[in-house]
Design an enzyme around this catalytic site. Structure first.
Site, short mmCIF file in Angstrom:
data_model
loop_
_atom_site.label_atom_id
_atom_site.label_comp_id
_atom_site.label_asym_id
_atom_site.label_seq_id
_atom_site.Cartn_x
_atom_site.Cartn_y
_atom_site.Cartn_z
N LYS A 35 0.81 -0.78 0.21
CA LYS A 35 -0.28 0.10 0.25
C LYS A 35 0.82 1.25 0.05
O LYS A 35 2.24 1.20 0.06
CB LYS A 35 -1.54 -0.06 1.15
CG LYS A 35 -2.44 -1.24 1.05
CD LYS A 35 -3.06 -0.94 2.16
CE LYS A 35 -4.33 -2.06 1.95
NZ LYS A 35 -5.74 -1.82 2.91
N ARG A 57 -3.45 -9.65 5.68
CA ARG A 57 -3.85 -9.63 3.80
C ARG A 57 -2.97 -9.44 2.71
O ARG A 57 -2.90 -8.49 3.02
CB ARG A 57 -4.88 -8.98 4.11
CG ARG A 57 -6.10 -9.07 2.09
CD ARG A 57 -7.06 -7.91 2.35
NE ARG A 57 -7.35 -7.92 0.91
CZ ARG A 57 -6.99 -7.42 -0.25
NH1 ARG A 57 -6.30 -7.06 0.36
NH2 ARG A 57 -8.02 -7.50 -1.44
#
Length: 270
Positions: free
Chosen positions: A214, A248
Protein backbone atom coordinates in the site's frame (compact mmCIF):
# COMPACT_ATOMS: atom_id res chain seq x y z
CA UNK A 1 -13.61 -19.44 14.50
CA UNK A 2 -14.87 -21.71 11.75
CA UNK A 3 -14.45 -20.40 8.22
CA UNK A 4 -15.60 -22.87 5.60
CA UNK A 5 -14.36 -26.29 6.67
CA UNK A 6 -11.40 -24.95 8.62
CA UNK A 7 -11.08 -23.99 12.28
CA UNK A 8 -8.98 -20.89 12.98
CA UNK A 9 -7.57 -20.04 16.39
CA UNK A 10 -8.70 -16.54 17.32
CA UNK A 11 -5.56 -15.95 19.41
CA UNK A 12 -1.98 -17.14 19.32
CA UNK A 13 -1.30 -17.37 15.59
CA UNK A 14 -1.42 -14.99 12.65
CA UNK A 15 -2.88 -16.57 9.50
CA UNK A 16 -2.22 -15.55 5.91
CA UNK A 17 -5.06 -14.34 3.70
CA UNK A 18 -3.85 -14.38 0.10
CA UNK A 19 -5.15 -11.75 -2.31
CA UNK A 20 -6.67 -12.75 -5.65
CA UNK A 21 -7.81 -9.72 -7.64
CA UNK A 22 -9.82 -10.71 -10.69
CA UNK A 23 -9.83 -7.13 -11.90
CA UNK A 24 -8.22 -5.33 -14.83
CA UNK A 25 -7.36 -2.25 -12.75
CA UNK A 26 -6.15 -3.21 -9.28
CA UNK A 27 -3.43 -0.85 -8.01
CA UNK A 28 -0.93 -3.69 -7.59
CA UNK A 29 -1.72 -6.62 -9.89
CA UNK A 30 -4.46 -5.35 -12.18
CA UNK A 31 -5.11 -7.65 -15.11
CA UNK A 32 -2.72 -10.40 -14.03
CA UNK A 33 -5.34 -12.86 -12.79
CA UNK A 34 -8.61 -11.92 -14.51
CA UNK A 35 -8.08 -14.90 -16.82
CA UNK A 36 -9.65 -17.96 -15.14
CA UNK A 37 -6.75 -20.35 -15.76
CA UNK A 38 -4.18 -17.84 -14.51
CA UNK A 39 -6.30 -17.15 -11.43
CA UNK A 40 -6.57 -20.85 -10.58
CA UNK A 41 -2.84 -21.37 -11.07
CA UNK A 42 -2.15 -18.46 -8.73
CA UNK A 43 -4.47 -19.91 -6.08
CA UNK A 44 -2.62 -23.23 -6.31
CA UNK A 45 0.68 -21.39 -6.01
CA UNK A 46 -0.46 -19.42 -2.95
CA UNK A 47 -1.73 -22.59 -1.25
CA UNK A 48 1.67 -24.18 -1.81
CA UNK A 49 3.31 -21.07 -0.35
CA UNK A 50 1.31 -21.29 2.89
CA UNK A 51 -1.95 -19.42 2.32
CA UNK A 52 -4.69 -20.16 4.86
CA UNK A 53 -7.61 -18.42 3.13
CA UNK A 54 -8.01 -16.75 -0.26
CA UNK A 55 -9.65 -13.33 -0.64
CA UNK A 56 -11.28 -12.89 -4.05
CA UNK A 57 -12.14 -9.40 -5.26
CA UNK A 58 -13.83 -8.28 -8.46
CA UNK A 59 -13.65 -4.51 -8.01
CA UNK A 60 -10.50 -2.48 -7.47
CA UNK A 61 -10.70 -0.28 -4.38
CA UNK A 62 -7.52 1.66 -5.11
CA UNK A 63 -7.65 5.43 -4.42
CA UNK A 64 -10.07 7.07 -6.84
CA UNK A 65 -11.63 3.77 -7.90
CA UNK A 66 -14.78 3.61 -10.00
CA UNK A 67 -17.74 1.76 -8.50
CA UNK A 68 -18.51 -1.29 -10.62
CA UNK A 69 -22.09 -2.26 -11.53
CA UNK A 70 -23.23 -5.19 -9.40
CA UNK A 71 -23.87 -7.51 -12.35
CA UNK A 72 -20.40 -6.95 -13.77
CA UNK A 73 -18.80 -7.63 -10.38
CA UNK A 74 -20.86 -10.81 -10.04
CA UNK A 75 -19.74 -11.94 -13.51
CA UNK A 76 -16.13 -11.52 -12.44
CA UNK A 77 -16.20 -13.25 -9.05
CA UNK A 78 -18.79 -16.04 -9.25
CA UNK A 79 -16.99 -18.23 -11.83
CA UNK A 80 -13.69 -18.07 -9.92
CA UNK A 81 -15.39 -18.79 -6.58
CA UNK A 82 -17.10 -21.83 -8.09
CA UNK A 83 -13.87 -23.12 -9.64
CA UNK A 84 -11.77 -22.57 -6.51
CA UNK A 85 -14.45 -24.28 -4.42
CA UNK A 86 -14.50 -27.32 -6.69
CA UNK A 87 -10.72 -27.68 -7.05
CA UNK A 88 -9.18 -26.66 -3.74
CA UNK A 89 -9.74 -27.30 -0.05
CA UNK A 90 -9.26 -23.67 0.98
CA UNK A 91 -11.69 -21.25 2.65
CA UNK A 92 -12.85 -18.44 0.35
CA UNK A 93 -13.33 -14.82 1.36
CA UNK A 94 -15.26 -12.53 -0.97
CA UNK A 95 -14.11 -8.91 -0.99
CA UNK A 96 -17.26 -6.85 -1.65
CA UNK A 97 -19.35 -4.17 0.01
CA UNK A 98 -22.50 -4.82 -2.07
CA UNK A 99 -25.24 -7.08 -0.74
CA UNK A 100 -26.29 -8.41 -4.15
CA UNK A 101 -22.71 -9.42 -4.96
CA UNK A 102 -22.31 -11.00 -1.54
CA UNK A 103 -25.51 -12.98 -2.04
CA UNK A 104 -24.31 -14.32 -5.41
CA UNK A 105 -20.89 -15.09 -3.99
CA UNK A 106 -22.34 -16.96 -1.04
CA UNK A 107 -24.49 -19.04 -3.40
CA UNK A 108 -21.32 -19.84 -5.38
CA UNK A 109 -19.48 -21.01 -2.26
CA UNK A 110 -17.92 -18.02 -0.47
CA UNK A 111 -17.17 -18.75 3.19
CA UNK A 112 -16.55 -15.21 4.48
CA UNK A 113 -17.58 -11.70 3.42
CA UNK A 114 -14.90 -9.01 3.57
CA UNK A 115 -16.64 -5.60 3.58
CA UNK A 116 -14.37 -2.53 3.24
CA UNK A 117 -17.21 -0.25 4.34
CA UNK A 118 -18.02 -2.10 7.56
CA UNK A 119 -21.71 -2.65 6.64
CA UNK A 120 -22.22 1.10 6.09
CA UNK A 121 -22.38 1.25 2.29
CA UNK A 122 -25.23 -1.17 1.57
CA UNK A 123 -27.95 -1.33 4.21
CA UNK A 124 -28.84 -4.88 3.12
CA UNK A 125 -25.34 -6.30 3.59
CA UNK A 126 -25.63 -7.10 7.29
CA UNK A 127 -28.89 -8.97 6.71
CA UNK A 128 -27.35 -11.03 3.87
CA UNK A 129 -24.41 -12.05 6.06
CA UNK A 130 -26.64 -12.84 9.04
CA UNK A 131 -29.06 -14.96 7.00
CA UNK A 132 -26.17 -16.97 5.54
CA UNK A 133 -24.66 -17.48 8.98
CA UNK A 134 -21.22 -16.66 7.61
CA UNK A 135 -18.30 -14.94 9.32
CA UNK A 136 -17.33 -11.49 8.10
CA UNK A 137 -14.44 -9.07 8.18
CA UNK A 138 -15.63 -5.52 8.78
CA UNK A 139 -13.27 -2.69 7.98
CA UNK A 140 -12.97 0.85 9.28
CA UNK A 141 -13.46 3.40 6.53
CA UNK A 142 -14.44 7.01 6.01
CA UNK A 143 -15.04 9.12 2.92
CA UNK A 144 -12.63 11.78 4.21
CA UNK A 145 -9.90 11.67 6.91
CA UNK A 146 -11.51 14.41 8.99
CA UNK A 147 -10.51 13.42 12.52
CA UNK A 148 -10.25 15.45 15.72
CA UNK A 149 -9.31 12.61 18.08
CA UNK A 150 -8.12 9.96 15.67
CA UNK A 151 -7.90 6.67 17.56
CA UNK A 152 -10.99 7.38 19.65
CA UNK A 153 -12.95 8.16 16.49
CA UNK A 154 -11.75 4.97 14.80
CA UNK A 155 -13.05 3.04 17.79
CA UNK A 156 -16.37 4.90 17.70
CA UNK A 157 -16.75 4.25 13.97
CA UNK A 158 -16.13 0.55 14.50
CA UNK A 159 -18.65 0.50 17.35
CA UNK A 160 -21.24 1.86 14.91
CA UNK A 161 -20.41 -1.03 12.57
CA UNK A 162 -20.83 -3.50 15.41
CA UNK A 163 -24.25 -2.05 16.28
CA UNK A 164 -25.35 -2.65 12.68
CA UNK A 165 -23.98 -6.20 12.78
CA UNK A 166 -25.67 -7.10 16.04
CA UNK A 167 -28.98 -5.54 15.04
CA UNK A 168 -29.00 -7.75 11.94
CA UNK A 169 -28.21 -10.85 13.99
CA UNK A 170 -24.55 -11.44 13.13
CA UNK A 171 -23.11 -13.27 16.13
CA UNK A 172 -20.00 -12.07 17.94
CA UNK A 173 -18.06 -15.24 17.10
CA UNK A 174 -18.38 -14.49 13.38
CA UNK A 175 -16.86 -11.00 13.36
CA UNK A 176 -13.32 -9.93 12.46
CA UNK A 177 -12.35 -6.25 12.45
CA UNK A 178 -9.93 -4.51 10.10
CA UNK A 179 -8.43 -1.11 11.04
CA UNK A 180 -8.54 -0.10 7.37
CA UNK A 181 -5.01 0.95 6.49
CA UNK A 182 -5.17 3.07 3.34
CA UNK A 183 -8.88 3.87 3.61
CA UNK A 184 -10.11 7.26 4.84
CA UNK A 185 -6.76 8.02 6.44
CA UNK A 186 -3.77 10.27 5.91
CA UNK A 187 -0.22 8.93 5.64
CA UNK A 188 0.35 9.71 9.33
CA UNK A 189 -3.01 8.12 10.26
CA UNK A 190 -1.95 4.90 8.53
CA UNK A 191 1.35 4.71 10.41
CA UNK A 192 -0.43 5.36 13.71
CA UNK A 193 -3.14 2.73 13.23
CA UNK A 194 -0.49 0.09 12.51
CA UNK A 195 1.56 1.11 15.56
CA UNK A 196 -1.44 1.35 17.90
CA UNK A 197 -3.57 -1.46 16.50
CA UNK A 198 -3.63 -3.23 19.85
CA UNK A 199 -6.05 -0.53 21.07
CA UNK A 200 -8.74 -2.16 18.93
CA UNK A 201 -8.59 -5.30 21.09
CA UNK A 202 -10.72 -3.38 23.61
CA UNK A 203 -13.67 -4.09 21.29
CA UNK A 204 -13.21 -7.82 21.87
CA UNK A 205 -12.90 -9.11 18.30
CA UNK A 206 -10.05 -10.66 16.30
CA UNK A 207 -8.22 -8.34 13.93
CA UNK A 208 -7.02 -8.45 10.32
CA UNK A 209 -4.25 -6.17 9.08
CA UNK A 210 -4.04 -5.39 5.38
CA UNK A 211 -1.01 -3.30 4.37
CA UNK A 212 0.36 -5.26 1.43
CA UNK A 213 2.11 -2.98 -1.11
CA UNK A 214 0.00 0.00 0.00
CA UNK A 215 0.86 3.67 -0.40
CA UNK A 216 1.93 4.04 3.25
CA UNK A 217 4.83 1.72 2.38
CA UNK A 218 5.53 3.40 -0.94
CA UNK A 219 5.57 6.87 0.63
CA UNK A 220 7.79 5.79 3.50
CA UNK A 221 10.36 3.99 1.37
CA UNK A 222 9.87 6.08 -1.77
CA UNK A 223 9.31 2.93 -3.80
CA UNK A 224 6.87 1.84 -6.54
CA UNK A 225 4.28 -0.89 -5.97
CA UNK A 226 6.59 -3.57 -7.39
CA UNK A 227 9.25 -2.91 -4.72
CA UNK A 228 7.23 -2.85 -1.50
CA UNK A 229 7.76 -6.43 -0.30
CA UNK A 230 10.20 -5.62 2.52
CA UNK A 231 7.93 -2.88 3.85
CA UNK A 232 4.98 -5.27 3.77
CA UNK A 233 6.96 -7.88 5.72
CA UNK A 234 7.59 -5.35 8.48
CA UNK A 235 3.84 -4.72 8.80
CA UNK A 236 3.19 -8.47 9.01
CA UNK A 237 5.68 -8.74 11.86
CA UNK A 238 3.84 -5.86 13.54
CA UNK A 239 0.60 -7.81 13.06
CA UNK A 240 2.11 -10.74 14.97
CA UNK A 241 3.36 -8.52 17.78
CA UNK A 242 0.01 -6.72 18.01
CA UNK A 243 -1.96 -9.98 18.16
CA UNK A 244 -3.71 -9.86 14.78
CA UNK A 245 -5.47 -13.01 13.62
CA UNK A 246 -4.85 -12.39 9.89
CA UNK A 247 -2.70 -10.48 7.48
CA UNK A 248 -4.00 -9.90 3.97
CA UNK A 249 -1.11 -10.02 1.50
CA UNK A 250 -0.08 -10.48 -2.12
CA UNK A 251 3.25 -12.26 -1.46
CA UNK A 252 2.21 -15.31 0.52
CA UNK A 253 5.48 -17.24 0.79
CA UNK A 254 7.58 -14.36 2.11
CA UNK A 255 4.94 -13.15 4.57
CA UNK A 256 4.26 -16.66 5.89
CA UNK A 257 7.99 -17.05 6.56
CA UNK A 258 8.20 -13.66 8.29
CA UNK A 259 5.24 -14.59 10.50
CA UNK A 260 6.78 -17.95 11.39
CA UNK A 261 10.02 -16.26 12.42
CA UNK A 262 8.27 -13.55 14.43
CA UNK A 263 6.16 -16.11 16.27
CA UNK A 264 9.23 -18.25 17.02
CA UNK A 265 10.98 -15.25 18.59
CA UNK A 266 7.83 -14.40 20.54
CA UNK A 267 6.95 -17.93 21.68
CA UNK A 268 9.69 -20.39 20.87
CA UNK A 269 11.81 -20.11 24.00
CA UNK A 270 8.94 -20.19 26.47
Amino acid sequence: MRIGQKEFAVKGHTYVMGILNVTPDSFSDGGRFNDLDKALYHVEEMISDGMDIVDIGGESTRPGYTILPEEEEIERVVPIIEKVKSRFDIPISLDTYKAKVAQAGIAAGADLINDIWGLKYDEKMAEVIAEAGLPCCLMHNRKEPDYHDYMDEVLEDLKETLVIAKKAGISDDKIILDPGVGFGKTYENNLEIIDRMEMLHILGYPLLLGCSRKSVIGLTLELPVSERLEGTLVTSVYAVLKGAMFVRVHDVKENARAIKMAEAIRDGYR
